[in-house]
Structure formats: C-alpha cells, structure tokens
Design a protein around this motif. Sequence first.
Motif, mmCIF file in Angstrom:
data_model
loop_
_atom_site.group_PDB
_atom_site.id
_atom_site.type_symbol
_atom_site.label_atom_id
_atom_site.label_comp_id
_atom_site.label_asym_id
_atom_site.label_seq_id
_atom_site.Cartn_x
_atom_site.Cartn_y
_atom_site.Cartn_z
ATOM 1 N N VAL A 37 -28.199 -45.872 27.317
ATOM 2 C CA VAL A 37 -29.432 -46.338 26.680
ATOM 3 C C VAL A 37 -29.426 -47.857 26.576
ATOM 4 O O VAL A 37 -30.429 -48.520 26.884
ATOM 5 C CB VAL A 37 -29.607 -45.688 25.283
ATOM 6 C CG1 VAL A 37 -30.697 -46.368 24.477
ATOM 7 C CG2 VAL A 37 -29.896 -44.207 25.431
ATOM 8 N N GLN A 38 -28.304 -48.424 26.168
ATOM 9 C CA GLN A 38 -28.224 -49.878 26.055
ATOM 10 C C GLN A 38 -28.413 -50.552 27.408
ATOM 11 O O GLN A 38 -29.091 -51.578 27.509
ATOM 12 C CB GLN A 38 -26.888 -50.292 25.438
ATOM 13 C CG GLN A 38 -26.795 -49.982 23.964
ATOM 14 C CD GLN A 38 -25.430 -50.281 23.385
ATOM 15 O OE1 GLN A 38 -24.410 -50.128 24.049
ATOM 16 N NE2 GLN A 38 -25.410 -50.711 22.135
ATOM 17 N N LYS A 40 -30.120 -49.344 29.959
ATOM 18 C CA LYS A 40 -31.540 -49.198 30.327
ATOM 19 C C LYS A 40 -32.393 -50.221 29.577
ATOM 20 O O LYS A 40 -33.289 -50.829 30.155
ATOM 21 C CB LYS A 40 -32.034 -47.790 30.020
ATOM 22 C CG LYS A 40 -31.547 -46.746 30.988
ATOM 23 C CD LYS A 40 -32.065 -45.376 30.592
ATOM 24 C CE LYS A 40 -31.491 -44.290 31.459
ATOM 25 N NZ LYS A 40 -31.929 -42.956 31.031
ATOM 26 N N LEU A 41 -32.116 -50.385 28.283
ATOM 27 C CA LEU A 41 -32.906 -51.337 27.498
ATOM 28 C C LEU A 41 -32.678 -52.765 27.977
ATOM 29 O O LEU A 41 -33.618 -53.561 28.040
ATOM 30 C CB LEU A 41 -32.577 -51.214 26.007
ATOM 31 C CG LEU A 41 -33.066 -49.943 25.320
ATOM 32 C CD1 LEU A 41 -32.564 -49.897 23.880
ATOM 33 C CD2 LEU A 41 -34.577 -49.825 25.363
ATOM 34 N N MET A 44 -34.613 -53.293 31.198
ATOM 35 C CA MET A 44 -36.042 -52.997 31.170
ATOM 36 C C MET A 44 -36.885 -54.267 31.253
ATOM 37 O O MET A 44 -36.648 -55.232 30.534
ATOM 38 C CB MET A 44 -36.396 -52.237 29.892
ATOM 39 C CG MET A 44 -37.857 -51.830 29.821
ATOM 40 S SD MET A 44 -38.274 -51.047 28.248
ATOM 41 C CE MET A 44 -37.255 -49.594 28.295
ATOM 42 N N ASN A 60 -39.414 -58.162 28.012
ATOM 43 C CA ASN A 60 -38.227 -57.314 28.006
ATOM 44 C C ASN A 60 -38.455 -56.112 27.086
ATOM 45 O O ASN A 60 -39.553 -55.923 26.565
ATOM 46 C CB ASN A 60 -36.977 -58.117 27.624
ATOM 47 C CG ASN A 60 -37.023 -58.665 26.216
ATOM 48 O OD1 ASN A 60 -37.809 -58.230 25.373
ATOM 49 N ND2 ASN A 60 -36.175 -59.639 25.945
ATOM 50 N N SER A 61 -37.425 -55.317 26.874
ATOM 51 C CA SER A 61 -37.571 -54.094 26.078
ATOM 52 C C SER A 61 -37.939 -54.365 24.628
ATOM 53 O O SER A 61 -38.472 -53.493 23.953
ATOM 54 C CB SER A 61 -36.285 -53.271 26.130
ATOM 55 O OG SER A 61 -35.219 -53.977 25.523
ATOM 56 N N SER A 62 -37.680 -55.563 24.155
ATOM 57 C CA SER A 62 -38.041 -55.922 22.782
ATOM 58 C C SER A 62 -39.443 -56.498 22.691
ATOM 59 O O SER A 62 -39.905 -56.831 21.608
ATOM 60 C CB SER A 62 -37.045 -56.939 22.224
ATOM 61 O OG SER A 62 -35.763 -56.368 22.152
ATOM 62 N N ARG A 102 -39.686 -48.278 25.366
ATOM 63 C CA ARG A 102 -38.486 -48.310 24.526
ATOM 64 C C ARG A 102 -38.314 -46.983 23.783
ATOM 65 O O ARG A 102 -37.216 -46.438 23.709
ATOM 66 C CB ARG A 102 -38.603 -49.477 23.544
ATOM 67 C CG ARG A 102 -37.437 -49.642 22.619
ATOM 68 C CD ARG A 102 -37.687 -50.834 21.676
ATOM 69 N NE ARG A 102 -36.598 -51.032 20.791
ATOM 70 C CZ ARG A 102 -35.504 -51.719 21.076
ATOM 71 N NH1 ARG A 102 -35.389 -52.308 22.242
ATOM 72 N NH2 ARG A 102 -34.533 -51.844 20.206
ATOM 73 N N VAL A 105 -37.004 -44.315 26.123
ATOM 74 C CA VAL A 105 -35.573 -44.480 26.389
ATOM 75 C C VAL A 105 -34.752 -44.037 25.187
ATOM 76 O O VAL A 105 -33.691 -43.430 25.329
ATOM 77 C CB VAL A 105 -35.259 -45.949 26.770
ATOM 78 C CG1 VAL A 105 -33.763 -46.197 26.818
ATOM 79 C CG2 VAL A 105 -35.894 -46.297 28.112
ATOM 80 N N LEU A 106 -35.242 -44.326 23.990
ATOM 81 C CA LEU A 106 -34.518 -43.957 22.767
ATOM 82 C C LEU A 106 -34.721 -42.494 22.371
ATOM 83 O O LEU A 106 -34.049 -42.004 21.464
ATOM 84 C CB LEU A 106 -34.953 -44.865 21.605
ATOM 85 C CG LEU A 106 -34.525 -46.313 21.704
ATOM 86 C CD1 LEU A 106 -35.204 -47.148 20.616
ATOM 87 C CD2 LEU A 106 -33.019 -46.447 21.610
ATOM 88 N N SER A 137 -33.462 -49.269 15.986
ATOM 89 C CA SER A 137 -34.431 -48.909 17.023
ATOM 90 C C SER A 137 -35.620 -49.850 17.045
ATOM 91 O O SER A 137 -36.438 -49.792 17.941
ATOM 92 C CB SER A 137 -34.906 -47.465 16.842
ATOM 93 O OG SER A 137 -35.680 -47.343 15.667
#
Length: 148
Positions: A37-38, A40-41, A44, A60-62, A102, A105-106, A137
Amino acid sequence: MEQWEREQIRSANADLRSALDAIQDDFDREMAELGGVQRKLAAMKVHATTPNNLARVTVNSSGVVTEISIADDAYRRSTPRQLTDELNTAIRGAVEAAAEARQKVLGPITSIVDGMPDLNEIIPGAPSLRDLQTKFSQPPQEQQEQSR
C-alpha cells in the motif's frame, strides 16, 4: 479462592487471549499488506486537464500538486484570468480524484481494521487503533490542521 472462581478467571483469560490472538492475526495480515500500500501511494500520480486543454496538472496521492504543464499556445487561446480559473478547476478535480484513488488503495486495510475489535474495547485504557488508522489515512495537510 473457590474452584468456580478459578474457572471463571481461566475462562475470562482464555476469552481475552482468543480476542488478542484474533487482533494479532488481523494486525499481521494488515502489516503484510502495508508495504504494498505504501509503495502504491508513493508511486501514485493523478492527472487532470483543464476544460479547454490549456494545461495539465499532476498531483500525488496526498493531493499535492507536483507538476503543472501549460500548453504552448495557452496564452494566445485564453486570458490570464481564464487560465487561472481553469487551473484551479483542474487542481480541484485532481485533488478529488487523488482522494478517491487513495481510498481505493487503502480499502483492504480499512476493511481489516473495520472488521476487528478495537484494542481499547478489549483492554480498558489502551489506545484506539481506529483513531490511529483514521489519522494515518488522511493526507498530511489534514493531519496538520487537526493537530492545531
């Protein structure tokens, strides 16, 4: 101490041990998935293009903008105000899409955590694993805002 009291204590101890073993199994499974998961994030990237193809935004994922590419002819095809409005629209769209991606993915981790009892439900005074999961998360920006 009476025999029946000892049996009650043993039974309560066995129940607690069983519950903790189930939590440990779920936790081990979650930790095994966490590395993937990390990764992938971290990898991303979400792209959004402005409505009139004046620019492309990458987040980005954030939801943090990592790149903006403006079309070579954007200044001829639009005004500064129009370009600004379209960039803001694209950024908002990319941030929303990143939040959705996100959550997907989570998802596996969330389903594991949601299905297991929280540690503070079994051991009074223990920290809440769900609170930690919720905190981690969230995108870093939201974490900073909540800590204020």
